[in-house]
Design a protein around this motif. Structure first.
Motif, short mmCIF file in Angstrom:
data_model
loop_
_atom_site.label_atom_id
_atom_site.label_comp_id
_atom_site.label_asym_id
_atom_site.label_seq_id
_atom_site.Cartn_x
_atom_site.Cartn_y
_atom_site.Cartn_z
N ASP A 17 0.86 -1.18 0.00
CA ASP A 17 0.00 0.00 0.00
C ASP A 17 0.91 1.24 0.00
O ASP A 17 2.11 1.13 0.25
N ASP A 19 -0.42 5.13 0.86
CA ASP A 19 -0.79 6.12 1.88
C ASP A 19 -0.81 5.49 3.27
O ASP A 19 -1.49 4.48 3.50
N GLY A 20 -0.10 6.09 4.21
CA GLY A 20 -0.10 5.58 5.58
C GLY A 20 0.79 4.35 5.76
O GLY A 20 0.95 3.87 6.87
N THR A 21 1.33 3.84 4.66
CA THR A 21 2.20 2.66 4.71
C THR A 21 3.63 3.08 4.33
O THR A 21 4.57 2.90 5.11
N ASP A 26 -1.98 9.88 5.30
CA ASP A 26 -2.73 9.69 4.06
C ASP A 26 -2.89 11.04 3.34
O ASP A 26 -3.10 12.06 3.99
N ASP A 174 -1.83 -0.63 5.87
CA ASP A 174 -2.24 0.01 7.13
C ASP A 174 -3.75 0.20 7.27
O ASP A 174 -4.22 0.55 8.35
N GLY A 175 -4.51 0.03 6.17
CA GLY A 175 -5.90 0.47 6.23
C GLY A 175 -6.92 -0.62 5.96
O GLY A 175 -6.57 -1.78 5.70
N ASP A 178 -6.80 -2.81 2.88
CA ASP A 178 -5.64 -3.71 2.83
C ASP A 178 -5.94 -5.07 3.44
O ASP A 178 -5.23 -6.05 3.16
#
Ligand SMILES: [Mg+2]
Length: 227
Positions: A17, A19-21, A26, A174-175, A178
Motif C-alpha cells: 500500500d 498512503d499511511g504505509t 494519508d 495500514d488500512g 488492505d
C-alpha cells in the motif's frame, strides 16, 4: 510478467500500500487537515457505514479542496514519504524482490512522489487529474485487470495474481482496504501498521508490526537465523 510499462524480472514480490504505509499521513487526511473547519467529514462516515464506496468517498473529499496543481503537489510533499524509500527499493531489488504499489488513492500524486525520488516500480492505482475547478479528480480504470468498483483497485486481486506468478509474496499495509489482501499472504510476510495492525491484534491474526516502511525492507532483506 508486466503491469503497465513495468516488467518484473525477480522471483519475489512485495505488494505494498502507499498512503499511511510508505507515507506517515494519508493524502486524503492532508486534504482534510488543509480544509480545517470547512471540511465535510460526512463522506468518510458514509463509507465506513457502507452507504458510499471507498472510491466515491475519497473523490468527494478531494473535490472539496480547490487549490490547483501546485498547492496539491505541495500537500503531497507533506505526506511524509519514508526517507529511505529509494535506497530501500534498490536494496530489495538487489535481494531478489520486485515491488508493486497498490493504492486506493491516486497515481496522480504517487507517481509524482516516486519520480521526484527517481524510483521506478509498478503502480496499480486510480488515475487522476486536476479538474477545471482546481481539485484532484480520480477516475475509474475499468480496463485494468485489477479493477474494483468499491476501491477502484482490487488489492486482493493483485495479491492472488502475485501468488500465482511469484515464488514468494509479501504484503504491507495500514488500512481497511488492505485487510483482504494481507489475509492472503503467510503471517511472516504480512506487515501491518496503524488501523490494520490494531485490527489484526484484536482479531488474533498473526502479522509483523512496522512503524516505518524501511523496517519492512530491512526484514525482507535480512536473513533470519535458522532456529
Ligand atoms: Mg493506506
Amino acid at each position: 510478467m508486466q503491469i503497465g510499462p513495468y516488467c518484473f524480472t525477480r522471483s519475489k514480490l512485495l505488494v505494498s500500500d502507499f498512503d499511511g504505509t510508505i507515507t506517515d499521513e494519508d493524502f486524503y487526511q492532508c486534504v482534510l487537515d488543509s480544509l480545517g473547519d470547512q471540511a465535510n467529514l460526512s463522506y468518510w462516515d458514509d463509507y465506513t457505514e457502507g452507504r458510499l464506496t471507498h472510491f466515491d468517498a475519497l473523490n468527494e473529499i478531494f473535490s472539496q479542496l480547490k487549490v490547483g496543481q501546485d498547492e496539491l503537489l505541495k500537500l503531497a510533499d507533506e505526506t511524509g514519504v519514508d526517507k529511505h524509500l529509494a535506497e530501500d527499493i534498490t536494496r530489495l531489488q538487489d535481494a531478489g524482490w520486485d515491488v508493486v504499489i497498490v493504492s486506493a488513492g491516486s497515481s496522480w500524486y504517487i507517481n509524482y512522489l516516486l519520480e521526484q525520488r527517481g524510483i521506478e516500480v509498478a503502480v496499480v492505482s486510480n488515475p487522476g487529474d486536476i479538474a477545471p475547478e482546481g481539485c484532484l479528480r480520480m477516475s475509474r480504470d475499468r480496463e485494468s485487470p485489477f479493477y474494483s468498483h468499491d476501491v477502484g483497485v482490487d488489492k486482493p486481486g493483485v495479491v492472488r495474481w502475485a501468488l500465482a506468478n511469484f515464488e514468494t509474496v509479501a504484503f504491507a499495509g495500514d488500512g481497511r482496504p488492505d485487510e483482504p489482501a494481507a489475509d492472503l499472504v503467510l503471517p511472516e510476510l504480512r506487515f501491518a501498521r496503524g488501523w490494520l495492525a490494531s485490527h489484526f491484534q484484536e482479531q488474533g491474526t498473526p502479522f509483523r508490526r512496522f512503524n516505518q516502511w524501511t523496517q519492512v525492507a530491512e526484514a525482507l532483506t535480512t536473513k533470519r537465523k535458522e532456529s
